[in-house]
Design a protein around this motif. Structure first.
Motif, PDB file in Angstrom:
ATOM      1  N   ALA A   1     -86.711 -53.389  39.177  1.00 29.31           N
ATOM      2  CA  ALA A   1     -85.781 -53.645  39.013  1.00 29.31           C
ATOM      3  C   ALA A   1     -84.040 -53.170  39.058  1.00 29.31           C
ATOM      4  CB  ALA A   1     -85.984 -54.072  38.493  1.00 29.31           C
ATOM      5  N   TRP A   2     -84.081 -51.730  39.083  1.00 26.35           N
ATOM      6  CA  TRP A   2     -83.262 -50.898  38.221  1.00 26.35           C
ATOM      7  C   TRP A   2     -82.649 -49.807  39.364  1.00 26.35           C
ATOM      8  CZ3 TRP A   2     -83.584 -49.679  32.926  1.00 26.35           C
ATOM      9  CH2 TRP A   2     -83.271 -51.636  32.143  1.00 26.35           C
ATOM     10  N   ASP A   3     -83.855 -48.688  40.104  1.00 28.10           N
ATOM     11  CA  ASP A   3     -83.697 -47.789  40.387  1.00 28.10           C
ATOM     12  C   ASP A   3     -83.319 -47.577  42.049  1.00 28.10           C
ATOM     13  OD1 ASP A   3     -83.458 -46.514  37.777  1.00 28.10           O
ATOM     14  OD2 ASP A   3     -86.112 -46.206  37.993  1.00 28.10           O
ATOM     15  N   ARG A   4     -84.354 -48.051  42.027  1.00 32.42           N
ATOM     16  CA  ARG A   4     -84.242 -48.805  43.516  1.00 32.42           C
ATOM     17  C   ARG A   4     -82.607 -48.958  44.898  1.00 32.42           C
ATOM     18  NH1 ARG A   4     -85.092 -53.933  46.483  1.00 32.42           N
ATOM     19  NH2 ARG A   4     -85.150 -55.056  44.728  1.00 32.42           N
ATOM     20  N   PHE A   5     -81.852 -49.617  43.455  1.00 34.19           N
ATOM     21  CA  PHE A   5     -80.565 -50.164  44.085  1.00 34.19           C
ATOM     22  C   PHE A   5     -79.616 -48.959  43.936  1.00 34.19           C
ATOM     23  CE2 PHE A   5     -82.223 -53.395  42.465  1.00 34.19           C
ATOM     24  CZ  PHE A   5     -82.300 -54.678  43.912  1.00 34.19           C
ATOM     25  N   ILE A   6     -80.033 -47.596  43.190  1.00 30.50           N
ATOM     26  CA  ILE A   6     -78.952 -46.464  43.206  1.00 30.50           C
ATOM     27  C   ILE A   6     -79.153 -46.144  44.616  1.00 30.50           C
ATOM     28  CG2 ILE A   6     -78.356 -44.817  41.363  1.00 30.50           C
ATOM     29  CD1 ILE A   6     -79.336 -46.601  39.556  1.00 30.50           C
ATOM     30  N   HIS A   7     -78.038 -45.691  45.149  1.00 28.70           N
ATOM     31  CA  HIS A   7     -77.819 -44.171  45.553  1.00 28.70           C
ATOM     32  C   HIS A   7     -77.851 -43.003  45.350  1.00 28.70           C
ATOM     33  CE1 HIS A   7     -76.623 -48.257  47.648  1.00 28.70           C
ATOM     34  NE2 HIS A   7     -77.505 -48.639  47.974  1.00 28.70           N
ATOM     35  N   SER A   8     -76.998 -42.774  44.596  1.00 28.39           N
ATOM     36  CA  SER A   8     -76.425 -41.248  43.412  1.00 28.39           C
ATOM     37  C   SER A   8     -76.384 -41.641  42.313  1.00 28.39           C
ATOM     38  CB  SER A   8     -74.670 -41.679  44.120  1.00 28.39           C
ATOM     39  OG  SER A   8     -74.631 -41.516  45.801  1.00 28.39           O
ATOM     40  N   TRP A   9     -76.664 -41.077  41.941  1.00 20.39           N
ATOM     41  CA  TRP A   9     -77.077 -40.087  40.361  1.00 20.39           C
ATOM     42  C   TRP A   9     -76.570 -39.200  39.565  1.00 20.39           C
ATOM     43  CZ3 TRP A   9     -80.533 -42.969  37.274  1.00 20.39           C
ATOM     44  CH2 TRP A   9     -81.249 -43.736  38.537  1.00 20.39           C
ATOM     45  N   ILE A  10     -75.864 -39.631  38.306  1.00 21.41           N
ATOM     46  CA  ILE A  10     -74.834 -38.695  37.128  1.00 21.41           C
ATOM     47  C   ILE A  10     -75.877 -38.477  36.076  1.00 21.41           C
ATOM     48  CG2 ILE A  10     -73.336 -38.838  35.650  1.00 21.41           C
ATOM     49  CD1 ILE A  10     -71.246 -39.152  38.138  1.00 21.41           C
ATOM     50  N   VAL A  11     -76.591 -37.686  35.886  1.00 19.03           N
ATOM     51  CA  VAL A  11     -76.910 -37.778  34.959  1.00 19.03           C
ATOM     52  C   VAL A  11     -76.549 -36.934  33.666  1.00 19.03           C
ATOM     53  CG1 VAL A  11     -78.881 -37.247  33.810  1.00 19.03           C
ATOM     54  CG2 VAL A  11     -79.061 -38.025  35.868  1.00 19.03           C
ATOM     55  N   ILE A  12     -76.498 -37.423  32.673  1.00 14.58           N
ATOM     56  CA  ILE A  12     -75.787 -36.517  31.159  1.00 14.58           C
ATOM     57  C   ILE A  12     -77.124 -36.213  30.548  1.00 14.58           C
ATOM     58  CG2 ILE A  12     -73.545 -36.932  29.045  1.00 14.58           C
ATOM     59  CD1 ILE A  12     -72.395 -39.109  30.385  1.00 14.58           C
ATOM     60  N   LYS A  13     -76.852 -34.708  30.820  1.00 12.46           N
ATOM     61  CA  LYS A  13     -77.752 -34.225  30.066  1.00 12.46           C
ATOM     62  C   LYS A  13     -77.910 -33.573  28.333  1.00 12.46           C
ATOM     63  CE  LYS A  13     -81.348 -29.762  30.100  1.00 12.46           C
ATOM     64  NZ  LYS A  13     -81.451 -29.326  31.650  1.00 12.46           N
ATOM     65  N   ILE A  14     -78.614 -34.161  27.670  1.00 12.88           N
ATOM     66  CA  ILE A  14     -78.782 -34.013  26.285  1.00 12.88           C
ATOM     67  C   ILE A  14     -79.019 -31.953  25.840  1.00 12.88           C
ATOM     68  CG2 ILE A  14     -77.272 -35.505  25.225  1.00 12.88           C
ATOM     69  CD1 ILE A  14     -79.341 -36.078  23.951  1.00 12.88           C
ATOM     70  N   GLN A  15     -78.295 -31.892  24.363  1.00 12.97           N
ATOM     71  CA  GLN A  15     -79.315 -30.631  24.117  1.00 12.97           C
ATOM     72  C   GLN A  15     -80.218 -31.078  23.361  1.00 12.97           C
ATOM     73  OE1 GLN A  15     -75.957 -27.725  23.209  1.00 12.97           O
ATOM     74  NE2 GLN A  15     -75.851 -27.605  25.163  1.00 12.97           N
ATOM     75  N   ASP A  16     -80.398 -31.586  22.217  1.00 12.80           N
ATOM     76  CA  ASP A  16     -81.062 -32.660  21.482  1.00 12.80           C
ATOM     77  C   ASP A  16     -80.692 -34.300  21.264  1.00 12.80           C
ATOM     78  OD1 ASP A  16     -82.736 -33.151  19.215  1.00 12.80           O
ATOM     79  OD2 ASP A  16     -81.205 -31.236  18.009  1.00 12.80           O
ATOM     80  N   PRO A  17     -82.077 -34.783  21.235  1.00 16.86           N
ATOM     81  CA  PRO A  17     -81.906 -35.765  21.085  1.00 16.86           C
ATOM     82  C   PRO A  17     -81.506 -36.217  19.857  1.00 16.86           C
ATOM     83  CG  PRO A  17     -83.774 -35.622  22.047  1.00 16.86           C
ATOM     84  CD  PRO A  17     -83.635 -33.824  21.972  1.00 16.86           C
ATOM     85  N   SER A  18     -81.963 -35.587  18.754  1.00 19.13           N
ATOM     86  CA  SER A  18     -81.171 -35.830  17.165  1.00 19.13           C
ATOM     87  C   SER A  18     -79.680 -36.143  17.291  1.00 19.13           C
ATOM     88  CB  SER A  18     -81.484 -35.081  16.854  1.00 19.13           C
ATOM     89  OG  SER A  18     -80.635 -34.199  16.816  1.00 19.13           O
TER      90      SER A  18
END
Length: 450
Positions: free
Chosen positions: A361-378
């Motif tokens: 539904a979503w991911d297969r449409f995406i060609h390039s990715w930007i992941v914003i990584k956090i240190q602590d989910p809190s």
């Protein structure tokens, strides 16, 4: 520092839509020779750059830098505001997105931008320079673009580019512009895969990032820069595919003992057929005259619980579309073994099962990715609270502090379960050669990371 006599007025949004209009965006009357000397000195100090004073003067003459600022002190405006007519106009044409004030906790002590060389050196110390395949030579060759993009972002966010605070400089020159440069590289690669005369579908760039970390503002800035440089871009969020309030109520009733599915958010609370239809059609917007209305979600409806916006409020995009910016807090999450998710929270078992349908539904449409990584989910709680406070300050109904705590608590199990795999393996179906990971701190600014 060059003496300035700033004459221009902020441009209308239509002035920022094509590359051909850029030379007329702003007027200036500055001591160009002083800046050219600094620019040439900078260039001569770097190997293989080969610029001359004449080249620098020519480039700076066409750059037309330093547009007018309303607050020359730099301390009278916050990092991001939307209370100006210019900002509001841009927002209203920005694929239908509207937001309340973007408040800041940044300090306002001015950190004066005194020369092109200072700016160059500051850019090269950024944590994303290497990650975005930049280096001092490439930065030098494109310094005019950096100055122009920085100047226009300062306009967008009502900042004085000559007296930026240190966090403001970081956000613009260490974050937004490097990411934009990376996106431009991805677009160039995407176009290289097609032959002349082909119908080229838009490049879909996915942004996977936790709530409140600034991904929507990042996408807003990138969309602005794309349109400023003549790219036809559009933005969409996984939020736009949430179930209607009525269907969400049905989901809640069918899972009476699962708090993770009581309200919008987790896998299972999205209209996947709508997302497939929308993303498929967007990929076909390759010619002029092709149009599509993009769904939108109203988070303020039902006292902050939300509902899909009326279709009459959906913005319309027209082809040919160059790039689609697709953002969401759970984009790229991979289903895990049942035992693994139950160890985090037994209620995740149903969510994990629902997640199996999300790649198609979503991911297969995406060609390039930007992941914003956090240190602590809190951190998500505090960031979400700031967003709700801003919404309430703008006169829109929003959740109370206690409701925010309850709301975020329904996302935390998914963060704990899926973020480790996202960070270690990348998004579902992603290509490492077309993946940019941006690690940020609690202030939402990029760090060197690991």
């Amino acid at each position: 520092m060059a003496a300035l006599n700033i004459l221009s007025q902020p441009p209308s949004p239509w002035q920022l839509t094509t590359a051909s209009t850029l030379p007329s965006i702003c007027k200036y009357n500055i001591n160009i020779n002083t800046i050219c000397q600094k620019y040439a000195s900078l260039s001569n100090s770097m190997c293989k750059c080969g610029r001359t004073t004449a080249t620098a003067k020519s480039k700076l003459s066409t750059l037309q830098m330093f547009p007018q600022r309303q607050h020359l002190s730099g301390s009278g405006c916050s990092w991001m505001q939307d209370n100006s007519p210019f900002y509001n106009n841009v927002t209203s044409t920005n694929n239908g997105r509207t937001r309340g004030p973007l408040h800041s906790v940044f300090p306002t002590t001015p950190a004066q931008v005194s020369s092109v060389q200072d700016l160059f050196e500051f850019i090269c110390t950024g944590p994303l320079v290497n990650k975005t395949k930049l280096n001092p030579e490439k930065v030098s060759e494109s310094i005019d673009k950096w100055i122009l993009y920085g100047s226009q972002l300062c306009r967008l966010f009502q900042l004085n580019e000559l007296f930026l605070t240190e966090p403001q400089k970081v956000r613009i020159y260490h974050y937004y512009i490097p990411v934009f440069m990376w996106c431009e590289q991805e677009i160039s690669h995407h176009y290289s895969m097609f032959q002349e005369g082909d119908d080229i579908p838009p490049l879909v760039i996915g942004f996977s990032a936790p709530q409140g970390c600034g991904k929507t503002t990042l996408v807003f800035a990138l969309d602005f820069l794309f349109r400023m440089t003549g790219r036809n871009s559009a933005t969409i969020s996984i939020d736009d595919f949430y179930l209607t309030a009525e269907d969400q109520a049905k989901l809640r009733d069918s899972n009476p003992r699962n708090a993770l599915l009581e309200f919008r958010g987790n896998a299972g609370s999205h209209d996947l057929s709508l997302s497939i239809e929308t993303l498929t059609t967007l990929g076909k917007l390759t010619k002029e005259g092709m149009k599509l209305k993009l769904p939108r979600y109203d988070k303020s409806a039902y006292n902050g619980r939300g509902d899909r916006a009326d279709p009459s409020m959906w913005p319309e995009v027209e082809g040919p579309l160059t790039v689609l910016l697709f953002e969401g807090w759970m984009l790229g999450f991979k289903p895990l073994l049942t035992e693994a998710v139950k160890a985090v929270d037994p209620q995740l078992e149903k969510v994990n099962k629902n997640l199996e349908a999300y790649y198609d539904a979503w991911d297969r449409f995406i060609h390039s990715w930007i992941v914003i990584k956090i240190q602590d989910p809190s951190c998500v709680y505090q960031w979400r609270l700031q967003a709700e406070i801003a919404m309430r300050a703008d006169g829109k109904p929003g959740m109370s502090d206690e409701e925010v705590m309850d709301f975020v608590s329904r996302y935390l199990p998914a963060y704990k379960a899926y973020l480790p795999t996202l960070y270690s393996e990348g998004p579902n179906g992603s290509n490492p050669e077309h993946l940019l990971v941006v690690e940020i701190d609690e202030g939402r600014n990029p760090t060197l990371g690991n």
